[in-house]
Design an enzyme around this catalytic site. Structure first.
Site, short mmCIF file in Angstrom:
data_model
loop_
_atom_site.label_atom_id
_atom_site.label_comp_id
_atom_site.label_asym_id
_atom_site.label_seq_id
_atom_site.Cartn_x
_atom_site.Cartn_y
_atom_site.Cartn_z
N ASP A 1 0.84 -1.19 0.00
CA ASP A 1 0.00 0.00 0.00
C ASP A 1 0.88 1.25 0.00
O ASP A 1 2.05 1.19 0.38
CB ASP A 1 -0.90 0.01 1.23
CG ASP A 1 -1.91 -1.12 1.22
OD1 ASP A 1 -2.31 -1.53 0.11
OD2 ASP A 1 -2.30 -1.58 2.30
N TYR B 1 5.02 -9.82 7.71
CA TYR B 1 4.59 -8.43 7.89
C TYR B 1 5.01 -7.97 9.27
O TYR B 1 4.89 -8.71 10.25
CB TYR B 1 3.07 -8.30 7.74
CG TYR B 1 2.61 -8.68 6.36
CD1 TYR B 1 2.54 -7.74 5.34
CD2 TYR B 1 2.25 -10.00 6.06
CE1 TYR B 1 2.13 -8.09 4.07
CE2 TYR B 1 1.84 -10.35 4.79
CZ TYR B 1 1.78 -9.41 3.80
OH TYR B 1 1.38 -9.74 2.54
#
Length: 130
Positions: A30, A89
């Site tokens: 993102d 992540y």
């Protein structure tokens, strides 16, 4: 129409090889998210000595905040997106009233008190394979 890592890599490959290529990444991030250890591939006709392709990409990627750590020849059936075997992540929260300096853009600053116990309990739902 914003600048992308993929676009910067394609421009760098064209500068080195003279070929219009499509760079395929293992995934996308993102806006504002930093990828570490991202894998990508492209198909080029030109052959380079070990390390030369990586170094050429890095030279043409300046001044972008992008660095190629390695560039290797892979089997013809390698596809960065589908050959990836895992992803990790890391989300960072800084719980401080002070403004960020070195971590600006890489950490979420929360100036008010956080309930670490509730956060830990909620995070348990994120563990595992998804």
């Amino acid at each position: 129409n914003a600048p992308t890592v993929e676009g910067a890599l394609e421009t760098a490959v064209k500068a080195i090889c003279g070929e219009d290529v499509r760079v395929h990444g293992a995934g996308r991030t993102d806006a504002g998210v930093h990828a570490r250890g991202q894998v990508a591939h492209c198909d080029i006709a030109k052959h380079f000595p070990p390390g030369r392709f990586r170094d050429g990409l890095n030279a043409h990627l300046r001044p972008n905040p992008i660095g190629v750590l390695a560039a290797d020849i892979v089997p013809d059936d390698f596809e960065a997106r589908f050959s990836a075997i895992k992803r990790h992540y890391l989300y960072r929260i800084t719980n401080t009233r002070a403004n960020l300096a070195l971590d600006i853009g890489r950490v979420w600053r929360v100036p008010r008190a956080l309930d670490a116990g509730a956060m830990h309990a909620a995070a348990q739902r994120l563990l595992g394979k998804h």
